[in-house]
Design a protein around this motif. Structure first.
Motif, PDB file in Angstrom:
ATOM      1  N   THR A  89       0.976  -1.208   0.224  1.00  0.00           N
ATOM      2  CA  THR A  89      -0.221   0.036  -0.202  1.00  0.00           C
ATOM      3  C   THR A  89       0.786   1.428   0.146  1.00  0.00           C
ATOM      4  O   THR A  89       1.967   0.613   0.187  1.00  0.00           O
ATOM      5  N   GLU A  90       0.544   2.529  -0.345  1.00  0.00           N
ATOM      6  CA  GLU A  90       0.915   3.680  -0.422  1.00  0.00           C
ATOM      7  C   GLU A  90       1.473   3.926   0.795  1.00  0.00           C
ATOM      8  O   GLU A  90       3.004   4.230   1.384  1.00  0.00           O
ATOM      9  N   ALA A  91       0.851   3.558   1.812  1.00  0.00           N
ATOM     10  CA  ALA A  91       1.682   3.586   3.175  1.00  0.00           C
ATOM     11  C   ALA A  91       2.301   2.569   3.372  1.00  0.00           C
ATOM     12  O   ALA A  91       3.687   3.277   4.301  1.00  0.00           O
ATOM     13  N   GLU A  92       2.599   1.485   3.678  1.00  0.00           N
ATOM     14  CA  GLU A  92       3.490   0.212   4.183  1.00  0.00           C
ATOM     15  C   GLU A  92       4.820   0.723   2.839  1.00  0.00           C
ATOM     16  O   GLU A  92       6.262   1.336   3.269  1.00  0.00           O
ATOM     17  N   GLN A  93       4.271   1.899   1.527  1.00  0.00           N
ATOM     18  CA  GLN A  93       5.893   1.339   1.119  1.00  0.00           C
ATOM     19  C   GLN A  93       6.660   3.467   1.341  1.00  0.00           C
ATOM     20  O   GLN A  93       7.843   3.218   1.053  1.00  0.00           O
ATOM     21  N   ALA A  94       5.408   3.905   1.963  1.00  0.00           N
ATOM     22  CA  ALA A  94       6.354   5.431   2.873  1.00  0.00           C
ATOM     23  C   ALA A  94       7.027   4.404   4.055  1.00  0.00           C
ATOM     24  O   ALA A  94       7.695   5.490   4.729  1.00  0.00           O
ATOM     25  N   GLU A  95       6.407   3.780   4.991  1.00  0.00           N
ATOM     26  CA  GLU A  95       7.080   3.240   5.831  1.00  0.00           C
ATOM     27  C   GLU A  95       8.719   2.163   5.769  1.00  0.00           C
ATOM     28  O   GLU A  95       9.475   3.270   5.841  1.00  0.00           O
ATOM     29  N   LEU A  96       8.593   1.785   4.100  1.00  0.00           N
ATOM     30  CA  LEU A  96       9.623   1.575   3.623  1.00  0.00           C
ATOM     31  C   LEU A  96      10.902   2.643   3.702  1.00  0.00           C
ATOM     32  O   LEU A  96      11.593   2.321   3.854  1.00  0.00           O
ATOM     33  N   SER A  97      10.405   3.229   2.858  1.00  0.00           N
ATOM     34  CA  SER A  97      11.252   4.328   2.794  1.00  0.00           C
ATOM     35  C   SER A  97      11.495   4.595   3.926  1.00  0.00           C
ATOM     36  O   SER A  97      12.931   5.855   3.705  1.00  0.00           O
TER      37      SER A  97
END
Length: 306
Positions: A69-77
């Motif tokens: 999800t967008e939130a998961e991608q942002a967290e990983l970034s």
DNA sequence: GGTAGACCTGGACGC
DNA sequence: GCGTCCAGGTCTACC
């Protein structure tokens, strides 16, 4: 899916990965194929993914097999940016280092960033597990902690029994959360994970963080003066002068030196003809580097290679 | 504030 | 194979 993250120049992923021994500690894996990193990571959502990171012009490329999800991608970034120090600025250090032949090349080699874990909890645990033991012992203890408590990359559908049962697994796993370690008992950490006398230190840390009594992660972004931050770290059981200085370095504060037996040996041969020295001599040798003394020490080109 | 001894493990070494 | 010694930082008790 994959995406790119920009890094402040100069940047070298190889320099970050090779900055210290963290890459040898689970769940970090050096990716020989790309010269980059791999790592199993548990997201806030509970999903477990395997990150692959390699260098590209201007920064790094990040890849996971799963769709996020967008939130998961942002967290990983955010995690990757923190791990690699992508926005860290060493220009002031480079300006000083230019005058010192023993630090020649630090800017050209993009040295300065130290590989760090996504959470300060992980870095504190790992630092405690470096103390009073050989490096092989640190690798064994960290690997065992991950194997016993980490979240597996590929999990079969858990049964009710599985949820409560601890199982040792050598499959790729994420570093355990404070909650996962807090659920252990001291006897298990001593007997199975073989942390020795460090077991109560790790357990107390995990339980303090898991219960909310200690907000360790807030220290990653605090504007506390370094001396006050050091006091907070020294208040953690198992964290002494060496460990606190090591953690301050990871946090981007370089005012204190992680003086261990290796440092004593190096300084002894560099400036004291091999005569025994103490921590005071190590401090004195780098005192004039002020807020950059830790980095000057870390990247010094030692004459003695033994 | 400084110091001695205990803590725990794995590796090196001698037998 | 077994026993002993040692290295590696931090904590606690004591002075």
């Amino acid at each position: 899916m994959e995406w790119m993250l920009a890094a402040r120049p100069p940047f070298s992923l190889g320099a970050v990965v090779g900055s210290h021994g963290w890459v040898q500690l689970a769940p970090f894996v050096r990716d020989e194929a790309t010269g980059g990193l791999r790592r199993v990571e548990r997201l806030a959502s509970g999903q477990v993914v395997e990150l692959r990171i390699w260098e590209v012009p201007g920064g790094v490329q990040v890849e996971v097999v799963e769709t996020l999800t967008e939130a998961e991608q942002a967290e990983l970034s955010d995690k990757v940016s923190w791990m690699l120090g992508l926005v860290q600025d060493f220009s002031a250090f480079y300006a000083l280092a230019r005058q010192e032949p023993k630090l020649a090349g630090v800017m050209e080699n993009a040295q300065g960033r130290l590989l760090r874990s996504p959470t300060l909890f992980e870095d504190v645990v790992k630092t405690i597990l470096t103390t009073n033991t050989a490096w092989s012992g640190t690798k064994r203890m960290v690997g065992s902690l991950v194997a016993w408590f980490g979240s597996p990359l590929v999990a079969s559908a858990p049964t009710a029994q599985d949820e409560s049962a601890l199982r040792y697994s050598e499959a790729p796993q994420a570093f355990p959360t404070p909650e996962q370690v807090a659920a252990a008992d001291e006897a298990m950490l001593r007997g199975e994970v073989r942390l020795g006398y460090r077991a109560p230190y790790v357990l107390e840390l995990a339980r303090s963080v898991a219960s909310g009594a200690l907000d360790l992660e807030a220290l990653r972004h605090t504007d506390l003066p370094t001396a006050e931050l050091r006091k907070r770290l020294l208040a953690l059981k198992g964290v002494g002068a060496y460990a606190a200085a090591n953690l301050l370095m990871i946090l981007g504060r370089y005012d204190f030196l992680p003086v261990d037996s290796w440092a004593l040996k190096m300084v002894s041969h560099e400036w004291h003809s091999g005569e025994p020295v103490g921590a005071a001599e190590v401090e004195a040798a780098f005192d004039h580097w002020g807020e950059w003394k830790g980095l000057a020490y870390w990247f010094w080109d030692w004459s003695y290679k033994g």
